[in-house]
Design a protein around this motif. Structure first.
Motif, short mmCIF file in Angstrom:
data_model
loop_
_atom_site.label_atom_id
_atom_site.label_comp_id
_atom_site.label_asym_id
_atom_site.label_seq_id
_atom_site.Cartn_x
_atom_site.Cartn_y
_atom_site.Cartn_z
N GLY A 39 0.83 -1.20 0.00
CA GLY A 39 0.00 0.00 0.00
C GLY A 39 0.87 1.24 0.00
O GLY A 39 2.10 1.15 -0.04
N ARG A 40 0.23 2.39 0.07
CA ARG A 40 0.97 3.66 0.05
C ARG A 40 1.49 4.05 1.43
O ARG A 40 2.48 4.77 1.55
CB ARG A 40 0.08 4.79 -0.47
CG ARG A 40 -0.33 4.65 -1.92
CD ARG A 40 -1.12 5.87 -2.36
NE ARG A 40 -2.28 6.11 -1.51
CZ ARG A 40 -3.01 7.22 -1.53
NH1 ARG A 40 -2.67 8.21 -2.35
NH2 ARG A 40 -4.07 7.35 -0.74
N ASN A 41 0.79 3.62 2.47
CA ASN A 41 1.09 4.06 3.82
C ASN A 41 2.08 3.11 4.49
O ASN A 41 1.75 1.98 4.83
CB ASN A 41 -0.20 4.14 4.64
CG ASN A 41 -0.01 4.83 5.97
OD1 ASN A 41 0.83 4.43 6.77
ND2 ASN A 41 -0.81 5.86 6.22
N ALA A 42 3.32 3.59 4.68
CA ALA A 42 4.38 2.75 5.23
C ALA A 42 4.06 2.30 6.65
O ALA A 42 4.31 1.13 7.01
CB ALA A 42 5.70 3.50 5.20
N ALA A 43 3.54 3.21 7.47
CA ALA A 43 3.25 2.87 8.87
C ALA A 43 2.19 1.78 8.97
O ALA A 43 2.32 0.83 9.75
CB ALA A 43 2.80 4.12 9.62
N LYS A 44 1.14 1.90 8.18
CA LYS A 44 0.07 0.90 8.22
C LYS A 44 0.55 -0.46 7.69
O LYS A 44 0.22 -1.50 8.24
CB LYS A 44 -1.14 1.39 7.43
CG LYS A 44 -1.86 2.56 8.09
CD LYS A 44 -3.08 2.97 7.29
CE LYS A 44 -3.83 4.12 7.97
NZ LYS A 44 -5.02 4.55 7.20
N CYS A 45 1.32 -0.42 6.61
CA CYS A 45 1.84 -1.68 6.05
C CYS A 45 2.77 -2.37 7.04
O CYS A 45 2.69 -3.58 7.27
CB CYS A 45 2.61 -1.39 4.75
SG CYS A 45 1.58 -1.19 3.30
N SER A 46 3.65 -1.59 7.67
CA SER A 46 4.61 -2.13 8.62
C SER A 46 3.91 -2.76 9.82
O SER A 46 4.26 -3.86 10.26
CB SER A 46 5.57 -1.03 9.07
OG SER A 46 6.47 -1.52 10.02
N ALA A 47 2.92 -2.05 10.34
CA ALA A 47 2.20 -2.56 11.51
C ALA A 47 1.44 -3.83 11.18
O ALA A 47 1.45 -4.80 11.95
CB ALA A 47 1.24 -1.49 12.02
N GLN A 48 0.79 -3.86 10.03
CA GLN A 48 0.03 -5.05 9.63
C GLN A 48 0.96 -6.23 9.38
O GLN A 48 0.67 -7.37 9.77
CB GLN A 48 -0.79 -4.74 8.38
CG GLN A 48 -1.81 -5.79 8.02
CD GLN A 48 -2.65 -5.37 6.82
OE1 GLN A 48 -2.15 -4.87 5.83
NE2 GLN A 48 -3.96 -5.56 6.93
N ALA A 49 2.09 -5.95 8.74
CA ALA A 49 3.06 -7.02 8.45
C ALA A 49 3.64 -7.60 9.73
O ALA A 49 3.79 -8.82 9.86
CB ALA A 49 4.18 -6.46 7.57
N ALA A 50 3.94 -6.73 10.70
CA ALA A 50 4.49 -7.20 11.97
C ALA A 50 3.48 -8.04 12.74
O ALA A 50 3.82 -9.05 13.36
CB ALA A 50 4.92 -5.99 12.81
N ASN A 51 2.23 -7.65 12.65
CA ASN A 51 1.17 -8.37 13.37
C ASN A 51 0.95 -9.78 12.84
O ASN A 51 0.69 -10.71 13.59
CB ASN A 51 -0.14 -7.57 13.27
CG ASN A 51 -1.26 -8.20 14.08
OD1 ASN A 51 -1.19 -8.31 15.30
ND2 ASN A 51 -2.31 -8.62 13.39
N ASP A 52 1.09 -9.92 11.50
CA ASP A 52 0.81 -11.22 10.87
C ASP A 52 2.06 -11.93 10.39
O ASP A 52 1.97 -13.01 9.78
CB ASP A 52 -0.16 -11.03 9.70
CG ASP A 52 -1.53 -10.56 10.15
OD1 ASP A 52 -2.09 -11.17 11.08
OD2 ASP A 52 -2.05 -9.56 9.59
N GLY A 53 3.23 -11.34 10.61
CA GLY A 53 4.47 -11.97 10.19
C GLY A 53 4.62 -12.08 8.69
O GLY A 53 5.00 -13.12 8.14
N LEU A 54 4.32 -10.98 7.98
CA LEU A 54 4.30 -10.98 6.52
C LEU A 54 5.35 -10.03 5.94
O LEU A 54 5.77 -9.08 6.59
CB LEU A 54 2.92 -10.56 6.01
CG LEU A 54 1.73 -11.41 6.48
CD1 LEU A 54 0.42 -10.74 6.07
CD2 LEU A 54 1.81 -12.82 5.91
N ASP A 55 5.73 -10.29 4.70
CA ASP A 55 6.55 -9.35 3.95
C ASP A 55 5.65 -8.24 3.44
O ASP A 55 4.44 -8.46 3.21
CB ASP A 55 7.23 -10.04 2.77
CG ASP A 55 8.27 -11.07 3.21
OD1 ASP A 55 8.83 -10.89 4.31
OD2 ASP A 55 8.50 -12.03 2.47
N PHE A 56 6.20 -7.05 3.24
CA PHE A 56 5.39 -5.96 2.73
C PHE A 56 6.18 -5.06 1.80
O PHE A 56 7.42 -5.03 1.84
CB PHE A 56 4.78 -5.15 3.88
CG PHE A 56 5.78 -4.30 4.64
CD1 PHE A 56 5.96 -2.96 4.32
CD2 PHE A 56 6.53 -4.86 5.68
CE1 PHE A 56 6.87 -2.19 5.02
CE2 PHE A 56 7.43 -4.08 6.39
CZ PHE A 56 7.61 -2.74 6.07
#
Length: 320
Positions: A39-56
């Motif tokens: 997505g465009r928003n780095a903070a949101k992508c980073s938080a979601q990725a950390a929560n689910d253990g995903l690459d972003f």
């Protein structure tokens, strides 16, 4: 797990932190599929990725260099775009997918996007890339049912679709709907999309046996997609006037968002049209006309006592 299997078990999910993107992500994880979120928003992508253990990945579809770098990643071969309005995001993503040799899927319901995507058919075919727009709720149920009715009445020449806005809409969908009000709409006549004024005609919509509403024409995605699904040359979509109440509720739900002013502007255009547009249009009761009337997110597919398929309040066709 081999690299080829890795590709088959992942995809790029753009707009992963939005309303629909989050639903898609949760369902994918339940099914054992691990998407790369973006997505465009780095903070949101980073938080979601950390929560689910995903690459972003973080990129803007309007930045061609960023977009091409993101899609150059060989670890996935499918892009699912959940970031609406798709009138703003679909075209640059489709073009990038063709350049990168990736398959493209989105959940749009916007008529202009369907027609735009159709224009890339030859390029996509040359690169052996699939472009699949409208894979979400907006047109899939209606296309299936319209095709069912088409098989029951193969000589049909007219198709009318009634759409009821029940339930909660995502921010992107609400913005898309409100953006339609007061602007040029389309109907399909003799196989061609013809521009018409917003709410240029009204007509009764029998959503159910005892649920008659008056609707106005508007450019819903089915006006485009149903033509390719059924081959019926004359198609129109209608929205009940009373959906205004639900649109008011949508505006309240999103009043603190950045799109609040757009929603209010859409309401004003809507109310202006209703204040100046009158009359009614009677249904053509001919054996050559199919009516697909009424779709609601709150009701399930069922068979009613008239022997016609019901999805959200009443789909019927005229003929033997």
């Amino acid at each position: 797990m081999s690299a080829s299997k890795d590709k088959d078990k992942t995809f790029l999910l753009y707009g992963s932190y939005g309303y629909t993107g989050t639903l898609v992500l949760n369902e994918a994880l339940k099914r054992g599929v691990t998407p790369i979120i973006a997505g465009r928003n780095a903070a949101k992508c980073s938080a979601q990725a950390a929560n689910d253990g995903l690459d972003f990945k973080v990129f803007d579809v309007n930045d061609t260099a960023q977009l091409d770098r993101a899609l150059a990643d060989p670890s996935f071969k499918v892009v699912l775009n959940c970031a609406g309005p798709f009138s703003k995001t679909a075209q640059p993503m489709i073009e990038a997918c063709i350049r990168a040799g990736k398959h493209y899927v989105d959940i749009t319901g916007e008529i202009e996007v369907f027609e735009m995507a159709r224009s890339y058919h030859d390029q996509a075919q040359e690169k052996q890339v699939i472009i699949l727009c409208g894979a979400g709720f907006d047109v899939v149920p209606s296309d299936c049912l319209a095709q069912y009715l088409r098989k029951r009445l193969p000589t049909a020449t007219h198709l009318t679709l009634g759409v009821s806005l029940d339930g909660m809409l995502s921010k992107g969908t609400a913005e898309t709907v409100m953006g339609m009000f007061g602007k040029t709409n389309y109907v399909r006549q003799d196989g061609q999309l013809v521009p018409v004024k917003f709410a240029h005609k009204t007509r009764p919509i029998p959503f159910h046996e005892n649920d008659m509403k008056t609707g106005m024409t508007m450019a819903w995605g089915d006006t485009s997609s149903a033509f390719y699904s059924t081959g019926i040359p004359n198609i129109a979509s209608v929205l009940p006037f009373e959906s205004r109440l639900r649109l008011d509720r949508i505006s309240t739900q999103h009043q603190t968002s950045s799109m609040g002013s757009q929603l209010k502007d859409g309401q004003k255009r809507y109310e202006t049209v209703l204040g100046t547009q009158g009359g009614s249009l009677r249904s053509r009761e001919t054996p050559s006309e199919i009516h697909y009337m009424g779709r609601s997110q709150r009701r399930s597919l069922r068979q009613n006592r008239f022997g016609t398929v019901d999805y959200g309040g009443g789909i019927y066709f005229n003929g033997s």
